[in-house]
Motif scaffolding. Structure first.
Motif, PDB file in Angstrom:
ATOM      1  N   LYS A  24       0.829  -1.205   0.000  1.00  0.00           N
ATOM      2  CA  LYS A  24       0.000   0.000   0.000  1.00  0.00           C
ATOM      3  C   LYS A  24       0.866   1.258   0.000  1.00  0.00           C
ATOM      4  O   LYS A  24       0.552   2.243  -0.679  1.00  0.00           O
ATOM      5  CB  LYS A  24      -0.919  -0.007   1.219  1.00  0.00           C
ATOM      6  CG  LYS A  24      -1.950   1.117   1.229  1.00  0.00           C
ATOM      7  CD  LYS A  24      -2.812   1.086   2.481  1.00  0.00           C
ATOM      8  CE  LYS A  24      -3.699  -0.141   2.513  1.00  0.00           C
ATOM      9  NZ  LYS A  24      -4.635  -0.112   3.693  1.00  0.00           N
ATOM     10  N   LEU A  25       1.955   1.225   0.750  1.00  0.00           N
ATOM     11  CA  LEU A  25       2.842   2.383   0.830  1.00  0.00           C
ATOM     12  C   LEU A  25       3.518   2.657  -0.507  1.00  0.00           C
ATOM     13  O   LEU A  25       3.655   3.822  -0.924  1.00  0.00           O
ATOM     14  CB  LEU A  25       3.897   2.154   1.919  1.00  0.00           C
ATOM     15  CG  LEU A  25       4.738   3.364   2.339  1.00  0.00           C
ATOM     16  CD1 LEU A  25       3.854   4.527   2.777  1.00  0.00           C
ATOM     17  CD2 LEU A  25       5.691   2.967   3.459  1.00  0.00           C
ATOM     18  N   PHE A  58       1.559   9.605  -5.954  1.00  0.00           N
ATOM     19  CA  PHE A  58       2.022  10.993  -5.932  1.00  0.00           C
ATOM     20  C   PHE A  58       3.133  11.241  -6.948  1.00  0.00           C
ATOM     21  O   PHE A  58       3.142  12.268  -7.639  1.00  0.00           O
ATOM     22  CB  PHE A  58       2.496  11.374  -4.524  1.00  0.00           C
ATOM     23  CG  PHE A  58       1.370  11.574  -3.552  1.00  0.00           C
ATOM     24  CD1 PHE A  58       0.478  12.621  -3.718  1.00  0.00           C
ATOM     25  CD2 PHE A  58       1.190  10.718  -2.481  1.00  0.00           C
ATOM     26  CE1 PHE A  58      -0.571  12.816  -2.831  1.00  0.00           C
ATOM     27  CE2 PHE A  58       0.151  10.903  -1.585  1.00  0.00           C
ATOM     28  CZ  PHE A  58      -0.742  11.947  -1.758  1.00  0.00           C
ATOM     29  N   GLU A  59       4.078  10.313  -7.008  1.00  0.00           N
ATOM     30  CA  GLU A  59       5.171  10.440  -7.988  1.00  0.00           C
ATOM     31  C   GLU A  59       5.605   9.036  -8.430  1.00  0.00           C
ATOM     32  O   GLU A  59       6.026   8.234  -7.587  1.00  0.00           O
ATOM     33  CB  GLU A  59       6.362  11.183  -7.388  1.00  0.00           C
ATOM     34  CG  GLU A  59       7.387  11.571  -8.429  1.00  0.00           C
ATOM     35  CD  GLU A  59       8.422  12.571  -7.911  1.00  0.00           C
ATOM     36  OE1 GLU A  59       9.505  12.624  -8.505  1.00  0.00           O
ATOM     37  OE2 GLU A  59       8.159  13.269  -6.931  1.00  0.00           O
ATOM     38  N   SER A 105       2.761  17.327  -5.157  1.00  0.00           N
ATOM     39  CA  SER A 105       2.861  15.865  -5.288  1.00  0.00           C
ATOM     40  C   SER A 105       4.242  15.374  -4.887  1.00  0.00           C
ATOM     41  O   SER A 105       4.380  14.330  -4.238  1.00  0.00           O
ATOM     42  CB  SER A 105       2.556  15.448  -6.729  1.00  0.00           C
ATOM     43  OG  SER A 105       1.256  15.819  -7.096  1.00  0.00           O
ATOM     44  N   ALA A 106       5.270  16.141  -5.267  1.00  0.00           N
ATOM     45  CA  ALA A 106       6.644  15.758  -4.919  1.00  0.00           C
ATOM     46  C   ALA A 106       6.861  15.792  -3.408  1.00  0.00           C
ATOM     47  O   ALA A 106       7.557  14.941  -2.847  1.00  0.00           O
ATOM     48  CB  ALA A 106       7.633  16.693  -5.612  1.00  0.00           C
ATOM     49  N   ILE A 107       6.242  16.765  -2.742  1.00  0.00           N
ATOM     50  CA  ILE A 107       6.370  16.864  -1.281  1.00  0.00           C
ATOM     51  C   ILE A 107       5.654  15.690  -0.605  1.00  0.00           C
ATOM     52  O   ILE A 107       6.188  15.072   0.322  1.00  0.00           O
ATOM     53  CB  ILE A 107       5.809  18.205  -0.787  1.00  0.00           C
ATOM     54  CG1 ILE A 107       6.657  19.361  -1.318  1.00  0.00           C
ATOM     55  CG2 ILE A 107       5.769  18.252   0.745  1.00  0.00           C
ATOM     56  CD1 ILE A 107       6.050  20.725  -1.116  1.00  0.00           C
ATOM     57  N   ALA A 122       6.004   9.929   1.911  1.00  0.00           N
ATOM     58  CA  ALA A 122       5.821   8.477   1.780  1.00  0.00           C
ATOM     59  C   ALA A 122       7.166   7.772   1.644  1.00  0.00           C
ATOM     60  O   ALA A 122       7.392   6.698   2.210  1.00  0.00           O
ATOM     61  CB  ALA A 122       4.933   8.170   0.573  1.00  0.00           C
ATOM     62  N   LEU A 123       8.075   8.417   0.883  1.00  0.00           N
ATOM     63  CA  LEU A 123       9.397   7.834   0.649  1.00  0.00           C
ATOM     64  C   LEU A 123      10.178   7.674   1.947  1.00  0.00           C
ATOM     65  O   LEU A 123      10.935   6.723   2.118  1.00  0.00           O
ATOM     66  CB  LEU A 123      10.173   8.725  -0.325  1.00  0.00           C
ATOM     67  CG  LEU A 123      11.523   8.205  -0.822  1.00  0.00           C
ATOM     68  CD1 LEU A 123      11.338   6.958  -1.674  1.00  0.00           C
ATOM     69  CD2 LEU A 123      12.242   9.280  -1.626  1.00  0.00           C
ATOM     70  N   ARG A 124       9.960   8.596   2.870  1.00  0.00           N
ATOM     71  CA  ARG A 124      10.662   8.572   4.161  1.00  0.00           C
ATOM     72  C   ARG A 124      10.414   7.264   4.903  1.00  0.00           C
ATOM     73  O   ARG A 124      11.254   6.806   5.671  1.00  0.00           O
ATOM     74  CB  ARG A 124      10.194   9.767   4.996  1.00  0.00           C
ATOM     75  CG  ARG A 124      10.925   9.969   6.296  1.00  0.00           C
ATOM     76  CD  ARG A 124      10.565  11.315   6.894  1.00  0.00           C
ATOM     77  NE  ARG A 124      11.240  11.508   8.169  1.00  0.00           N
ATOM     78  CZ  ARG A 124      11.266  12.662   8.822  1.00  0.00           C
ATOM     79  NH1 ARG A 124      10.657  13.714   8.309  1.00  0.00           N
ATOM     80  NH2 ARG A 124      11.882  12.779   9.971  1.00  0.00           N
TER      81      ARG A 124
END
Length: 308
Positions: free
Chosen positions: A80-81, A88-89, A174-176, A181-183
């Motif tokens: 899901k993540l 978003f990206e 979207s990048a933010i 999420a990337l974190r």
């Protein structure tokens, strides 16, 4: 002998540091050129075809590398993540960027995208209770004024279409969101695996849009020559740049690596001048200087609790 080894280690450390900086700078050059390649690709393809083909090529290459190196072991609880990150990206980010690029110049697009590290500290301060110092706040205001200088010409009229500017800011937001999420993914997976999976999911999300809006035109215009800018976008902007930047983040940290984003509008301006013969007013030049200056201010830190 010990002294000799000390100097060898110091020399090796400096060499590695230069390699990290070089990696991040190359990533910035690739992303700066992507705005030029967009304009070249749009001569033959629509925005959805451009993005879909870009992701198809990038995902194919990266997934093959990830599979051969045994990096495609994904935990079920992270499915899901990964989907949220890819939503978003590249999906929402490229919708904003690719459609927005139809009605704004490469320089305007680059300056707006370069505000990502300006707004990121604001979101981080809300989400993670990280404080902004006075220099950070001044930098945010200065950069935003600089953006206005770039997108507005004399007489208070927009030097770019309002919908195009709003779409570019959709890419920024979207990048933010993607970074948040990337974190949560970076502690578990390396950059190549993350980029390979996010580009694959993004490609699947863009497939219906490609079929509905751009497939007929794309098939009619498909040739080796027309695909050249698409290959450049796929290989350099969607693959190499992301991997090199992720390497820079791992070695320098997010703040120091993000500071290099300040170079994007400057590099894009130079490329636009030479490749697209874009002209610059004194107002636009002043705006670029303000954006870059403000971005550097947002990277300063004077204490443990400030954003750097």
């Amino acid at each position: 002998m010990a002294v000799k080894c000390y100097f060898c280690q110091k020399k090796l450390k400096n060499h590695n540091k230069k390699l990290v900086y070089l990696s991040v700078i190359i990533a910035m050059i690739c992303w700066s050129m992507s705005f030029i390649w967009y304009k070249q690709a749009y001569l033959n393809f629509g925005p959805f075809a451009t993005v879909f083909l870009r992701l198809l090529i990038s995902a194919s290459i990266l997934m093959c590398v990830a599979w051969f190196t045994g990096r495609l072991r994904i935990k079920r609880e992270h499915y899901k993540l990964f989907f949220v990150a890819a939503l978003f990206e590249p999906f929402l980010y490229f919708i904003g960027e690719s459609i927005g690029m139809l009605s704004v110049s490469p320089v305007v697009a680059a300056v707006i995208v370069a505000t990502i590290p300006v707004f990121t500290p604001i979101v981080s301060s809300i989400m993670y209770n990280e404080r902004l110092n006075k220099a950070n706040r001044v930098g945010i205001v200065v950069s935003f004024v600089g953006v206005l200088f770039v997108i507005v010409r004399k007489g208070a009229a927009l030097d770019a279409s309002f919908p195009g500017v709003m779409l570019m800011f959709l890419a920024v937001l979207s990048a933010i969101a993607y970074a948040l999420a990337l974190r949560k993914l970076t502690p578990y997976y390396d950059s190549l695996t993350i980029v390979a999976i996010q580009n694959t999911i993004g490609m699947v999300l863009f497939l219906p849009l490609f079929i509905l809006f751009d497939s007929k035109t794309a098939i009619a215009n498909l040739s080796v020559n027309t695909l050249i800018p698409i290959f450049y976008l796929a290989i350099f902007a969607s693959s190499i740049a992301f991997i090199l930047f992720a390497y820079g983040v791992a070695k320098l940290g997010i703040s120091k690596a993000n500071a290099f984003t300040n170079l994007i509008p400057v590099i894009t301006s130079l490329f636009s001048y030479f490749f697209l013969k874009e002209t610059f007013s004194s107002l636009k030049i002043a705006g670029i200087i303000l954006v870059v200056s403000g971005l550097f201010l947002t990277q300063l830190k004077f204490g443990k609790k400030t954003i750097g």
